[in-house]
Each structure stands twice: as C-alpha cells, then as structure tokens.
Design a protein around this motif. Structure first.
Motif: not given
Length: 204
Positions: A14-15, A30, A33, A37, A43-44, A46, A51-53
């Motif tokens: 995550e961020d 952020t 990111l 994207e 891409r973000h 799960e 959840r994350g990038w």
C-alpha cells in the motif's frame, strides 16, 4: 523512479509502505501512484485479503529503463555487476540456511519440519546467518558508495537477526515482516532490477 522501484522491490504494498521504503512524502507518493496507474505502469488490487499496488509489465519495463539510465549516469555499471557476482554465492547460502531453519534431515534421506528441539541444529543456522550478515556489510557499503538508494540493507538484516537472537524466531523467514529472508529477497530484487537481469534465468 523511486516510487516505481518501491513497488518493484516490495512486490505488493500500500501507499504508506511504498513511501516509507525510500523515505518519500506519503501524499506525493499517492499522487505519483495514481499518475502511474493512469499510464498503465501500476495497478491497485487485492491479494490474500490485502489491498495494494503492483507493477504491470509496462511498469516493470519503465522501471528498468529508469534504473539503467541511473546506473549509467552514476558510472556504476561495473561496480554493481561486481557486487552482484559476489552476492550470488551468499544468496545460495542464505537459501540453504532458511531451508535448514524450516526442515531437518532424518534417517533414510527424509526431511521433516524443524521442530526446533535440537539447539545445535538451530545454532548452526544462526551461525550461517551471522556470517551472511558480515558479508552484507561489504556488499551494502560497495553498493551505497555508488547508488545511495541501496543503503540500509545491512542495518535491516542485522536488526532482524538480533530479534531472532533475542528469541523471536519469526524474524528469520516470515514474509509479512522485515525478516532476514525478506530483506535479502528485496536486495536480490533490487540487484536484478538495477542490472536488467531476468531473475528466472539468472542461473543459466
């Protein structure tokens, strides 16, 4: 470059974790990111309930182009290649140590999960990790001397190993904390990304 590279070395995060990896401003991270994207570089999503990038293939290519340009500008191609060559034997030893921490040979060539009931066996693993930590001092120093973003691997590995010595075994190989194995994995990913090496084919 550092935002994309943080995604590369962490793999999925995550961020806040991505900003923390290279000491970046969280809000700016952020924004970058979201811009990446929009460009199709990250891409973000799960994974395993988190959840994350993560990087796309286009993002991986973009990251490696930026790293290659940085490496050339710093005049550090040969230095980093030399460190990578020195890293590989220690990488094999680290993998063997983690395997020995998880599994223990039994009679008849069998292996069983290590129940940590044999102090001598576990101490031999810790001795190996201590020698790896010593080698990492030199590798870290040589890398950070040409590219400052490499600094810190030895410190993080040493902190994880000290936690193990203090009795918390999770800090050897858990993937969700800054364990010895996780720190080493990130260094490996950092090196292959910086040099544009296909990790799946690096031993061929």
């Amino acid at each position: 470059m550092l935002v994309l590279h943080a995604v590369r070395v962490l793999g999925f995060a995550e961020d806040t974790a991505l900003a923390r990896r290279f000491g970046l401003d969280p809000d700016e991270t952020t924004e970058l990111l979201l811009d990446a994207e929009a460009r199709g570089w990250v891409r973000h999503g799960e994974f395993a309930g988190h959840r994350g990038w993560s990087l796309t293939e286009a993002g991986k290519e973009r990251n490696e182009r930026l790293l290659a340009a940085e490496l050339i500008e710093a005049g550090a191609v040969e230095q980093v290649r030399d460190v990578y060559r020195a890293f590989l034997p220690w990488n094999e030893r680290l993998q063997r140590a983690c395997t020995n921490w998880q599994l223990k040979p039994m009679s008849g060539g069998r292996f069983e999960p290590n129940d940590h009931a044999d102090p001598a066996w576990d101490d031999s693993v810790l001795d190996d990790l201590g020698e790896i930590e010593g080698a990492l001092v030199d590798l870290d120093h040589r890398l950070a001397g040409v590219l400052a973003r490499f600094a810190g691997y030895h410190r993080r590995f040493g902190e994880a190993l000290q936690r193990v010595r203090d009795g918390d075994r999770a800090w050897i190989d858990r993937s969700d904390i800054d364990s010895c194995h996780r720190v080493w994995f990130e260094l490996h990913e950092d090196l292959v990304a910086t040099l544009g090496i296909d990790r799946a084919a690096e031993s061929s």
